[in-house]
Write a protein that holds these residues in place. Structure first.
Motif, PDB file in Angstrom:
ATOM      1  N   UNK A  18      61.369 -45.111   1.973  1.00 35.00           N
ATOM      2  CA  UNK A  18      62.407 -45.739   2.799  1.00 35.00           C
ATOM      3  C   UNK A  18      62.819 -44.792   3.912  1.00 35.00           C
ATOM      4  N   UNK A  19      62.882 -45.350   5.117  1.00 32.25           N
ATOM      5  CA  UNK A  19      63.364 -44.627   6.290  1.00 32.25           C
ATOM      6  C   UNK A  19      64.525 -45.408   6.897  1.00 32.25           C
ATOM      7  N   UNK A  20      65.318 -44.773   7.735  1.00 30.21           N
ATOM      8  CA  UNK A  20      66.384 -45.512   8.418  1.00 30.21           C
ATOM      9  C   UNK A  20      65.800 -46.634   9.280  1.00 30.21           C
ATOM     10  N   UNK A  21      66.606 -47.639   9.528  1.00 31.66           N
ATOM     11  CA  UNK A  21      66.142 -48.810  10.276  1.00 31.66           C
ATOM     12  C   UNK A  21      65.631 -48.434  11.672  1.00 31.66           C
ATOM     13  N   UNK A  22      66.215 -47.417  12.278  1.00 32.82           N
ATOM     14  CA  UNK A  22      65.848 -47.051  13.646  1.00 32.82           C
ATOM     15  C   UNK A  22      64.793 -45.946  13.712  1.00 32.82           C
ATOM     16  N   UNK A  23      64.196 -45.590  12.588  1.00 31.23           N
ATOM     17  CA  UNK A  23      63.211 -44.505  12.559  1.00 31.23           C
ATOM     18  C   UNK A  23      61.927 -44.910  13.266  1.00 31.23           C
ATOM     19  N   UNK A  24      61.336 -43.953  13.938  1.00 32.58           N
ATOM     20  CA  UNK A  24      60.004 -44.156  14.515  1.00 32.58           C
ATOM     21  C   UNK A  24      58.988 -44.045  13.391  1.00 32.58           C
ATOM     22  N   UNK A  25      57.841 -44.669  13.560  1.00 35.89           N
ATOM     23  CA  UNK A  25      56.805 -44.553  12.544  1.00 35.89           C
ATOM     24  C   UNK A  25      56.266 -43.125  12.545  1.00 35.89           C
ATOM     25  N   UNK A  26      56.268 -42.480  11.383  1.00 38.18           N
ATOM     26  CA  UNK A  26      55.833 -41.083  11.317  1.00 38.18           C
ATOM     27  C   UNK A  26      54.311 -40.963  11.353  1.00 38.18           C
ATOM     28  N   UNK A  27      53.842 -39.848  11.872  1.00 44.26           N
ATOM     29  CA  UNK A  27      52.398 -39.600  11.950  1.00 44.26           C
ATOM     30  C   UNK A  27      51.765 -39.543  10.566  1.00 44.26           C
ATOM     31  N   UNK A  28      52.526 -39.119   9.540  1.00 45.44           N
ATOM     32  CA  UNK A  28      51.950 -38.993   8.200  1.00 45.44           C
ATOM     33  C   UNK A  28      51.551 -40.339   7.595  1.00 45.44           C
ATOM     34  N   UNK A  29      52.008 -41.423   8.159  1.00 47.74           N
ATOM     35  CA  UNK A  29      51.634 -42.754   7.659  1.00 47.74           C
ATOM     36  C   UNK A  29      50.163 -43.061   7.948  1.00 47.74           C
ATOM     37  N   UNK A  30      49.638 -42.510   9.018  1.00 51.30           N
ATOM     38  CA  UNK A  30      48.263 -42.811   9.445  1.00 51.30           C
ATOM     39  C   UNK A  30      47.222 -42.218   8.509  1.00 51.30           C
ATOM     40  N   UNK A  31      46.085 -42.893   8.454  1.00 48.60           N
ATOM     41  CA  UNK A  31      44.975 -42.412   7.642  1.00 48.60           C
ATOM     42  C   UNK A  31      44.378 -43.544   6.830  1.00 48.60           C
ATOM     43  N   UNK A  41      66.709 -55.573   8.562  1.00 51.86           N
ATOM     44  CA  UNK A  41      67.928 -55.284   9.323  1.00 51.86           C
ATOM     45  C   UNK A  41      68.562 -53.945   8.967  1.00 51.86           C
ATOM     46  N   UNK A  42      68.274 -53.438   7.764  1.00 48.98           N
ATOM     47  CA  UNK A  42      68.977 -52.228   7.346  1.00 48.98           C
ATOM     48  C   UNK A  42      68.085 -51.079   6.889  1.00 48.98           C
ATOM     49  N   UNK A  43      66.768 -51.237   6.997  1.00 46.73           N
ATOM     50  CA  UNK A  43      65.878 -50.148   6.593  1.00 46.73           C
ATOM     51  C   UNK A  43      64.466 -50.407   7.108  1.00 46.73           C
ATOM     52  N   UNK A  44      63.649 -49.371   6.992  1.00 52.55           N
ATOM     53  CA  UNK A  44      62.214 -49.477   7.218  1.00 52.55           C
ATOM     54  C   UNK A  44      61.546 -48.999   5.939  1.00 52.55           C
ATOM     55  N   UNK A  45      60.666 -49.825   5.396  1.00 59.06           N
ATOM     56  CA  UNK A  45      59.947 -49.476   4.176  1.00 59.06           C
ATOM     57  C   UNK A  45      58.491 -49.224   4.539  1.00 59.06           C
ATOM     58  N   UNK A  46      57.954 -48.137   4.009  1.00 57.72           N
ATOM     59  CA  UNK A  46      56.560 -47.772   4.235  1.00 57.72           C
ATOM     60  C   UNK A  46      55.844 -47.713   2.893  1.00 57.72           C
ATOM     61  N   UNK A  47      54.607 -48.172   2.874  1.00 62.32           N
ATOM     62  CA  UNK A  47      53.746 -48.036   1.703  1.00 62.32           C
ATOM     63  C   UNK A  47      52.498 -47.307   2.164  1.00 62.32           C
ATOM     64  N   UNK A  48      52.133 -46.246   1.447  1.00 64.69           N
ATOM     65  CA  UNK A  48      50.929 -45.496   1.796  1.00 64.69           C
ATOM     66  C   UNK A  48      50.529 -44.634   0.603  1.00 64.69           C
ATOM     67  N   UNK A  49      49.400 -43.972   0.718  1.00 67.30           N
ATOM     68  CA  UNK A  49      48.991 -43.034  -0.322  1.00 67.30           C
ATOM     69  C   UNK A  49      50.090 -41.997  -0.520  1.00 67.30           C
ATOM     70  N   UNK A  50      50.403 -41.713  -1.778  1.00 64.75           N
ATOM     71  CA  UNK A  50      51.566 -40.875  -2.066  1.00 64.75           C
ATOM     72  C   UNK A  50      51.422 -39.430  -1.593  1.00 64.75           C
ATOM     73  N   UNK A  51      50.194 -38.935  -1.483  1.00 57.22           N
ATOM     74  CA  UNK A  51      50.041 -37.541  -1.051  1.00 57.22           C
ATOM     75  C   UNK A  51      50.362 -37.343   0.424  1.00 57.22           C
ATOM     76  N   UNK A  52      50.571 -38.419   1.162  1.00 62.74           N
ATOM     77  CA  UNK A  52      50.953 -38.305   2.571  1.00 62.74           C
ATOM     78  C   UNK A  52      52.448 -38.151   2.783  1.00 62.74           C
TER      79      UNK A  52
END
Length: 129
Positions: A18-31, A41-52
């Protein structure tokens, strides 16, 4: 109507962060691997490999990812329910992300064998890992 689905495991262990709603997408998400971004409206949820996911980011780790082998028509009823009913009925929590061509269901990695057994008992075909 009952759905008999073909399902495969997506390689890797996943995290739901979970990131704040206004967060930019982090580079670690890529791959490689499955990844998803969900803005609400109140958060940004990311799903990715856990080691990232870096330390300090709020995340729940230790998830395995199942994927339906589709695609399915958008108006097909019961696809998600056919996946989660046998899991939920047996006490396995899920996190669901639907894509254009299929559904991704994350289950705790510790429950992979049980999830496979319950899905197969419901008539689904689970490809071996």
């Amino acid at each position: 109507m009952s759905q008999n689905l073909k399902i495969r495991f997506v390689p890797g262990r996943y995290a739901i962060a979970r990131l704040p709603v206004d967060a930019s997408l982090p580079a670690w998400l890529n791959g490689p691997g499955f990844r998803a971004v969900i803005h609400s409206d109140d958060e940004t949820t990311l799903v990715c490999l856990e080691d990232r996911v870096p330390q300090g980011v709020e995340a729940d780790t230790g998830w395995a990812c199942l994927r339906t082998i589709g695609p399915f028509p958008f108006d097909a009823a019961g696809i998600v329910r056919a996946l989660i009913d046998p899991l939920s009925a047996n006490g396995i929590g899920v996190f669901v992300v639907c894509t254009f061509d299929g559904e991704h269901v994350l289950v705790p990695s510790s429950e992979v064998e049980n999830a496979t057994r319950f899905l197969e008992a419901a008539g689904h075909v689970v490809e071996s890992r």
